[in-house]
Design an enzyme around this catalytic site. Structure first.
Site: not given
Length: 309
Positions: A48, A257-260
């Site tokens: 998501g 959520a940095a990687g996402d």
């Protein structure tokens, strides 16, 4: 490569969770009860999050996954639709609850996460087969490891058959990937902990990330991008020597959520015809903004913020 006039299309195959986020001064010790600062319930899940990031950062996006027939599932679906994401391939389980992630964020902006798969466990190879059209419409397909391994393999296989650019975010990583997966992937994008798990090597610096990226290429990966937080990104493309990209300097608040955000931005740029170098730099700028804000999806920036940075 020149940018295309039209927005590129990205299909994300993966997980959707409701994130239950507690902020605390530090991580609790085993058996310890620790007073926290705050609590929030926000939409999340790696699938998501990556779908929202790709949509906000310029791509047309379809989400392939499964939520429960409960209030969390309704909220997650509505949130994706509000972002303009195509949810035709987002199924609803009649038996399993929507996935949940329990997240603790400490005062150093680091996080620890426990995931309850719920309906994400009902995304099967048959689900992939039912929604082949969602993969066929995409230029770029993104997968992670929060759905069953057989499902991930089916999605990778279908995307390769259809000639799509395939990104695999090997998270959460529990060991080396099956060797037959790597030829199906165009861009393998682990963070430092995942790269260490995949290779058995220590990955705490750009130099060590380069060694891990080379090891993954030797194992069969075509292109490897290792994200190493505030130290930036190491990219090993094809047969070229690994290259280090410094991260923008910011004051981090929450890295959830940095990687996402990085993966969504990278995919959106590739889908629109950007070069890999430009896509990496764009994705880094997006991720650097996300860590200055709390929460998973609420922290993800929009395209105009990157263009104006």
């Amino acid at each position: 490569m020149a940018m295309n006039d039209a927005r590129g299309h990205v299909t994300v195959v993966g997980s959707l969770n409701m994130d239950l986020v507690a902020r605390a001064p530090r991580m609790p010790q085993p058996g310890e009860t620790l007073a926290g600062h705050a609590f929030a319930q926000v939409p999340g899940g790696k699938g998501g999050n990556q779908a929202v990031a790709a949509a906000r950062l310029g791509a047309q996006v379809a989400m392939l996954g499964c939520v429960g027939a409960d209030a969390n599932g309704v909220q997650l679906r509505a949130g994706l639709e509000a972002e303009g994401i195509d949810c035709a391939a987002l199924e609803t389980s009649a038996t399993a609850p929507t996935g949940v992630a329990l997240i603790i964020v400490d005062d150093g902006s680091q996080n620890s996460i426990v995931i309850i798969a719920g309906s994400n466990g009902e995304v099967t190879p048959d689900t992939i087969a039912r929604h082949d059209a969602a993969l066929a419409r995409a230029q770029v397909v993104i997968c992670q490891l929060e759905t069953p391994p057989a499902t991930v393999h089916a999605a990778l296989t279908a995307a390769r058959r259809l000639g799509k650019t395939v990104i695999l975010n090997p998270a959460p990583a529990v060991g080396p990937l099956p060797v037959d997966w790597l030829p199906l992937v165009d861009y393998l994008v682990p963070n430092e902990l995942e790269a260490a798990t995949l290779t058995g090597l220590s990955v705490s610096s750009p130099e060590e990330a380069m060694l891990a990226a080379d090891a993954l290429r030797s194992a069969g990966a075509r292109n490897v991008i290792v994200t190493i937080g505030a130290q930036g990104v190491v990219a090993a493309m094809g047969g070229e020597p690994p290259r280090h990209f410094d991260a923008p300097r910011v004051r981090a608040v929450d890295t959830t959520a940095a990687g996402d955000t990085f993966i969504g931005g990278f995919a959106a740029q590739l889908a629109q015809g950007a070069s890999v170098t430009d896509a990496i730099r764009f994705a880094q700028r997006a991720a650097s903004i996300s860590v200055t804000r709390a929460g998973a999806q609420p922290s993800i920036p929009i395209r105009a913020e990157i263009d104006g940075a």
